[in-house]
Design a protein around this motif. Structure first.
Motif, mmCIF file in Angstrom:
data_model
loop_
_atom_site.group_PDB
_atom_site.id
_atom_site.type_symbol
_atom_site.label_atom_id
_atom_site.label_comp_id
_atom_site.label_asym_id
_atom_site.label_seq_id
_atom_site.Cartn_x
_atom_site.Cartn_y
_atom_site.Cartn_z
ATOM 1 N N UNK A 34 0.936 -1.196 -0.024
ATOM 2 C CA UNK A 34 0.190 0.023 0.020
ATOM 3 C C UNK A 34 0.881 1.350 0.149
ATOM 4 N N UNK A 35 2.019 1.249 0.739
ATOM 5 C CA UNK A 35 2.941 2.490 0.796
ATOM 6 C C UNK A 35 3.579 2.681 -0.434
ATOM 7 N N UNK A 36 3.910 1.701 -1.338
ATOM 8 C CA UNK A 36 4.490 1.894 -2.801
ATOM 9 C C UNK A 36 3.391 2.395 -3.649
ATOM 10 N N UNK A 37 2.093 1.461 -3.619
ATOM 11 C CA UNK A 37 0.942 1.975 -4.551
ATOM 12 C C UNK A 37 0.576 3.470 -4.133
ATOM 13 N N UNK A 38 0.361 3.908 -3.193
ATOM 14 C CA UNK A 38 -0.090 5.181 -3.309
ATOM 15 C C UNK A 38 1.175 6.204 -3.404
ATOM 16 N N UNK A 39 2.242 5.726 -3.215
ATOM 17 C CA UNK A 39 3.568 6.807 -3.457
ATOM 18 C C UNK A 39 3.561 6.825 -5.244
ATOM 19 N N UNK A 40 3.336 5.774 -5.611
ATOM 20 C CA UNK A 40 3.345 5.842 -7.262
ATOM 21 C C UNK A 40 2.119 6.614 -7.872
ATOM 22 N N UNK A 41 1.049 6.383 -7.000
ATOM 23 C CA UNK A 41 -0.164 7.113 -7.700
ATOM 24 C C UNK A 41 0.053 8.649 -7.412
ATOM 25 N N UNK A 42 0.806 8.977 -6.540
ATOM 26 C CA UNK A 42 0.934 10.348 -6.368
ATOM 27 C C UNK A 42 1.878 11.027 -7.361
ATOM 28 N N UNK A 43 2.867 9.945 -7.804
ATOM 29 C CA UNK A 43 3.933 10.458 -8.704
ATOM 30 C C UNK A 43 3.239 10.549 -10.005
ATOM 31 N N UNK A 44 2.361 9.513 -10.584
ATOM 32 C CA UNK A 44 1.511 9.812 -11.634
ATOM 33 C C UNK A 44 0.846 10.895 -11.662
ATOM 34 N N UNK A 45 0.104 11.520 -10.601
ATOM 35 C CA UNK A 45 -0.614 12.639 -10.461
ATOM 36 C C UNK A 45 0.069 13.819 -10.751
ATOM 37 N N UNK A 46 1.475 13.693 -10.528
ATOM 38 C CA UNK A 46 2.492 14.781 -10.840
ATOM 39 C C UNK A 46 3.118 14.901 -12.195
ATOM 40 N N UNK A 47 2.551 13.823 -12.936
ATOM 41 C CA UNK A 47 3.196 13.679 -14.331
ATOM 42 C C UNK A 47 4.506 12.971 -14.361
ATOM 43 N N UNK A 48 4.748 12.300 -13.186
ATOM 44 C CA UNK A 48 6.201 11.416 -13.103
ATOM 45 C C UNK A 48 6.126 9.997 -13.182
ATOM 46 N N UNK A 49 6.937 9.269 -14.180
ATOM 47 C CA UNK A 49 6.804 8.166 -14.312
ATOM 48 C C UNK A 49 7.195 7.343 -13.000
ATOM 49 N N UNK A 50 6.550 6.214 -12.516
ATOM 50 C CA UNK A 50 6.897 5.759 -11.248
ATOM 51 C C UNK A 50 8.020 4.566 -11.199
#
Length: 422
Positions: A358-374
Motif C-alpha cells: 500500500x505504501x508503494x502503491x499510493x506513492x506511485x499514484x502520487x507520482x503519476x498525478x504529478x506527471x512523473x513515471x513511477x
C-alpha cells in the motif's frame, strides 16, 4: 554395542525426502516405501519419529497402492524438518548415536576416558543446537539457503559425486548459474548458502576456491548495472504530500500516508523498518516505542537488515520550525487520529496495518498525478533522497552515516543530485 547408519543410505533417504517435499500428491506405495526406510533410520535417529508420525497417519483409509495420498503444507514442513534432523547429526561420514565418542568433544577427555553421555542427552542437545543454528539467520535467509541446498544436492545426485573430494562440482554449479544469466546478487546469496552448507558438515568451504572467486569477479565486471533509482528530494516530498488529497479516499488516509512519507524521508527508514509486511501482519514501528516531544521524535528500530540480532537502534528526528512538513508536527497530528495506543504505529482507520504494498502503491499514484513515471522510483527512493539532500545541505560524511545508520561509506552510492527531478 552400537548402531550405525551408513552415509550412503542416509543420503539416499534424504534424497527421497527432498523429492516428496516438492510434490502435493504421492502414490501410497511410494509413501509406504519412504516410511519403511524412515522407520529403520529412526531406530538410530529417534528424534526423527516426531516428524514422521503425521506423515504415517496420512496413509490411513487409503487401500490401493496405486491411489494417491495428499501431502499438506504441514506434511511437507515435517519432511523438510526431517531432512534437517538427519543433516544435523551427520558426523564425518557416519551417523553414530550409539558411539557417542564420534561427536567431537563428547565422550572423551585428555586425561583418560569416561563413560559416554546418555544417548537421550545427546539427542536432545543435537536437536536444540540444530534449532539454534536455524535461528542464527533470518527466516528469509534460511529459506533462500534451503533452495540452494536443494539445488546443490540435486546436482550431486545427478553427477553422483562426493562433494568433499570434488571441487570441480562447485565450479560446475557456478558455471550453470552463470550461463543461466543469474544476477550477481542472487549468485552471491547462493554461494553464501553453499558456504553455510559446507560449514554445517565440517568440510572445506569450496566456495572460497581461487577459480570460483575469480570467475565471480569477472562475471560481476561484465554485468555491472548502474542503480538509477531516483531520489525523493524535499521539494518532491512536498508535492507528493499535496497530491495525497487527490489520491486518498479520506482525510484520515491523507494524514496516515503523509506521516508515513515524512517519516520515511526524515527518519531515513528502510521500508521494512517503517511499515508492516502485509495488512494483516504486524510489523514496522510500534506506538509504544515512539516518544513524541515538542522538539523531537524518538523511535526505536527493533530489527533491520544490518541488525539481525535484534539489538535495536534509536532514530531521532528533530522539529523544523516554520515547515508545514515538520516531522514532529506531522506525527503529532497523526497520533491525534490513531485508532490504537499499542502495536504497529501506522494503522488504517479500521485498525488494519499499513502494508509495504500500500505504501508503494499510493506513492506511485502520487507520482503519476504529478506527471512523473513511477518506474524509476521505489520505496528506497526516500532513503536515497535523504542521503542526497543531507549532502546537498552540507552535512559531512560522518553525520550522514550517523543519521542514516550506515556503518560504511556505502551511502556514497546513494548520493545522486544529478537524478533529482524536482
Amino acid at each position: 554395542m552400537e548402531c550405525r547408519l551408513p552415509v550412503d543410505k542416509l543420503e539416499a533417504l534424504k534424497g527421497e525426502i527432498r523429492r516428496l517435499v516438492g510434490v502435493r500428491k504421492v502414490q501410497l506405495r511410494t509413501l509406504q516405501s519412504v516410511l519403511g526406510k524412515l522407520n529403520f533410520a529412526c531406530r538410530i535417529i529417534p528424534m526423527g519419529r516426531v516428524f514422521s508420525r503425521r506423515l504415517a497417519a496420512s496413509t490411513g483409509g487409503v487401500v490401493s497402492p496405486k491411489h494417491f495420498v495428499s501431502l499438506s503444507k504441514a506434511h511437507r514442513e515435517d519432511l523438510s524438518d526431517l531432512a534437517h534432523v538427519f543433516g544435523a547429526i551427520q558426523w564425518k561420514g557416519v551417523v553414530d548415536v550409539g558411539a557417542v565418542g564420534q561427536i567431537p568433544g563428547i565422550g572423551s577427555c585428555s586425561g583418560g576416558t569416561r563413560d559416554p553421555l546418555p544417548r537421550g542427552t545427546v539427542e536432545a542437545c543435537v536437536g536444540r543446537v540444530s534449532g539454534w543454528i536455524r535461528r542464527s539467520v533470518s527466516g528469509g535467509t534460511w529459506s533462500a539457503y534451503e533452495r540452494t541446498w536443494n539445488e546443490w544436492e540435486a546436482l550431486c545426485e545427478q553427477v553422483q559425486a562426493d562433494v568433499r573430494d570434488h571441487r570441480l562440482l562447485v565450479l560446475y554449479f557456478v558455471a550453470r548459474n552463470l550461463e543461466d544469466g543469474i544476477s550477481v546478487a542472487s549468485l552471491g546469496r547462493k554461494l553464501a548458502g553453499l558456504a553455510f552448507w559446507f560449514k554445517l558438515r565440517s568440510v572445506p568451504d569450496l566456495t572460497k576456491d581461487f577459480w570460483v572467486r575469480q570467475a565471480v569477479k569477472g562475471y560481476r565486471k561484465g554485468r555491472q548495472i548502474k542503480d538509477d533509482r531516483r531520489p525523493v528530494s524535499f521539494e518532491l516530498l512536498v508535492k507528493i504530500c499535496e497530491k495525497l488529497r487527490v489520491v486518498c479516499s479520506s482525510g484520515y488516509e491523507v494524514v496516515l500516508f503523509r506521516a508515513a512519507f515524512v517519516l520515511a524521508f526524515f527518519g531515513v527508514f528502510r521500508i521494512g523498518e517503517l511499515v508492516s509486511p502485509s495488512k494483516r501482519g504486524r510489523g514496522g514501528l510500534f506506538v509504544e516505542e515512539v516518544a513524541c516531544l515538542t522538539d523531537r521524535v524518538t523511535m526505536k528500530v527493533r530489527r533491520s537488515k544490518t541488525d539481525q540480532d535484534g539489538k535495536g537502534k534509536e532514530v531521532v528526528v528533530f522539529a523544523i520550525p516554520g515547515c508545514h512538513l515538520c516531522p514532529v508536527r506531522v506525527l503529532w497530528e497523526f497520533l491525534g487520529c490513531l485508532p490504537a495506543l499499542l502495536g504497529s504505529l501506522l494503522l488504517h482507520e479500521r485498525g488494519e496495518f499499513l502494508s509495504r504494498f500500500q505504501f508503494i502503491t499510493v506513492f506511485r499514484k502520487c507520482l503519476l498525478a504529478l506527471g512523473l513515471g513511477g518506474e524509476k522510483f521505489s520505496s528506497h527512493s526516500f532513503r536515497i533522497g535523504a542521503a542526497t539532500e543531507a549532502v546537498r545541505w552540507g552535512l559531512d560524511e560522518e553525520s550522514v552515516k550517523r543519521i542514516s545508520r550506515w556503518e560504511s561509506r556505502r551511502f556514497r552510492s546513494y548520493v545522486r543530485p544529478e537524478l533529482v527531478c524536482v
